[in-house]
Design an enzyme around this catalytic site. Structure first.
Site, short mmCIF file in Angstrom:
data_model
loop_
_atom_site.label_atom_id
_atom_site.label_comp_id
_atom_site.label_asym_id
_atom_site.label_seq_id
_atom_site.Cartn_x
_atom_site.Cartn_y
_atom_site.Cartn_z
CB SER A 9 37.99 29.98 32.58
OG SER A 9 38.35 29.48 31.30
CG HIS A 34 35.68 26.61 34.39
ND1 HIS A 34 34.50 25.98 34.74
CD2 HIS A 34 35.57 26.89 33.06
CE1 HIS A 34 33.71 25.90 33.68
NE2 HIS A 34 34.34 26.43 32.64
CG ASP A 36 36.55 26.33 29.67
OD1 ASP A 36 35.38 25.99 29.89
OD2 ASP A 36 37.05 27.39 30.10
CG HIS A 67 32.52 23.72 30.55
ND1 HIS A 67 32.44 25.06 30.19
CD2 HIS A 67 31.50 23.10 29.91
CE1 HIS A 67 31.41 25.22 29.37
NE2 HIS A 67 30.84 24.05 29.18
CG MET A 138 27.18 27.54 28.63
SD MET A 138 28.85 27.57 29.30
CE MET A 138 29.71 28.66 28.17
N GLY A 143 32.82 28.03 23.34
CA GLY A 143 33.85 27.90 22.31
C GLY A 143 35.02 28.84 22.48
CG PHE A 144 35.82 31.26 20.67
CD1 PHE A 144 37.04 30.90 20.11
CD2 PHE A 144 34.65 30.90 20.01
CE1 PHE A 144 37.10 30.20 18.90
CE2 PHE A 144 34.70 30.20 18.81
CZ PHE A 144 35.92 29.86 18.26
N GLY A 145 36.91 32.22 24.94
CA GLY A 145 36.94 33.16 26.06
C GLY A 145 36.74 34.57 25.53
N GLY A 146 36.53 35.49 26.44
CA GLY A 146 36.52 36.91 26.08
C GLY A 146 35.27 37.40 25.37
N GLY A 177 30.97 32.80 31.39
CA GLY A 177 31.07 33.61 30.19
C GLY A 177 30.82 35.09 30.45
N GLY A 178 31.84 35.90 30.22
CA GLY A 178 31.68 37.35 30.32
C GLY A 178 31.52 37.88 31.73
N GLY A 198 37.53 33.97 33.18
CA GLY A 198 38.72 33.65 32.40
C GLY A 198 39.48 34.92 32.06
CB SER A 199 39.09 37.35 29.28
OG SER A 199 37.70 37.53 29.42
#
Ligand code: DX5
Ligand code: ZN
Length: 227
Positions: A9, A34, A36, A67, A138, A143-146, A177-178, A198-199
């Site tokens: 991501s 990916h 976003d 996405h 999901m 809405g947010f990474g991390g 996510g995560g 992502g993160s």
């Protein structure tokens, strides 16, 4: 071993060096980008659109997995298809006519995915599963990474895995996510074959001076090899 995909991501990439980040993460062993898309309406954040997709398209042959976290969905679909997206996924709550949106994505020459938020029931799959190329679960609120992985997503993965395997169509089962080195194996055991990270890759994984991500991508793949 299943054919696993690592979808990096780019939400957590350094946007001032986005092209370089994309080339580096693919060279480091990720196989999907990916992408976003957030609209400050369906989700409380604003990110990147078709212009950025078009700009990065020549940099890689890797799949660009868009996405969409936007509402409404349909108007923007052709723009992403023209910008070189390979897969376009959307949230059922954001489309008035889910079957029509899936058809539109395919007419535009892309593969179609449906995305399930943590509290979105799986019944949206009921009459369209065989039209989909990807189901995205999901494991955070969009809405947010991390953010932290929501464990209930594992149960959802198991249910969707059974439904996919009961049919004959090849449908990717993606988790978003995560996802980290320490939970990716358990997520794979629950049925996912495509892992958005992502993160885990961009924030934690940069190999200092080279700006490559070989170490973290190799660690993710090593965990998958144990499954
Ligand atoms: C969240 C996005 C994710 C996000 C994942 O709305 O859909 O793709 O970038 O980030 P991490 O891997 O940091 O949870
Ligand atoms: Zn995403």
């Amino acid at each position: 071993m299943a054919n696993y995909h690592i979808a990096s991501s780019i939400l957590s990439a350094n946007f001032a060096k986005l092209g370089e980040e994309i080339s580096n993460v693919i060279d480091s062993g990720a196989d999907i980008i990916h992408f976003d898309v957030m609209d400050n309406h369906y989700v409380p954040n604003l990110t990147i659109g078709p212009l950025v997709c078009e700009a990065i398209r020549p940099l890689t042959n890797a799949i660009i997995d868009v996405h969409l976290m936007v509402e409404p969905v349909d108007r923007i679909v052709p723009d992403f298809a023209k910008a070189g997206a390979n897969i376009i996924s959307f949230h059922p709550e954001a489309s008035r006519h889910i079957d029509r949106t899936i058809g539109l994505i395919k007419e535009q020459g892309c593969k179609a995915g449906l995305v399930f938020n943590p509290a979105t029931p799986l019944h949206y799959l009921d009459h369209v599963l065989d039209k989909l190329d990807l189901v995205l679960i999901m494991s955070v609120n969009p809405g947010f990474g991390g953010q932290k992985f929501i464990l209930e997503a594992l149960n959802k993965l198991k249910t969707v895995r059974k439904r996919i395997d009961a049919g004959s169509k090849k449908i990717l089962l993606e988790i978003d996510g995560g996802v980290k080195v320490d939970n990716i194996a358990e997520i794979a055991r629950s049925g996912a074959d495509t892992f958005v990270a992502g993160s885990a890759i961009f924030s934690a994984g940069r190999d200092n001076d080279l700006h490559r991500y070989d170490t973290v991508v190799a660690a993710l793949r090593a965990e998958l090899a144990k499954v």
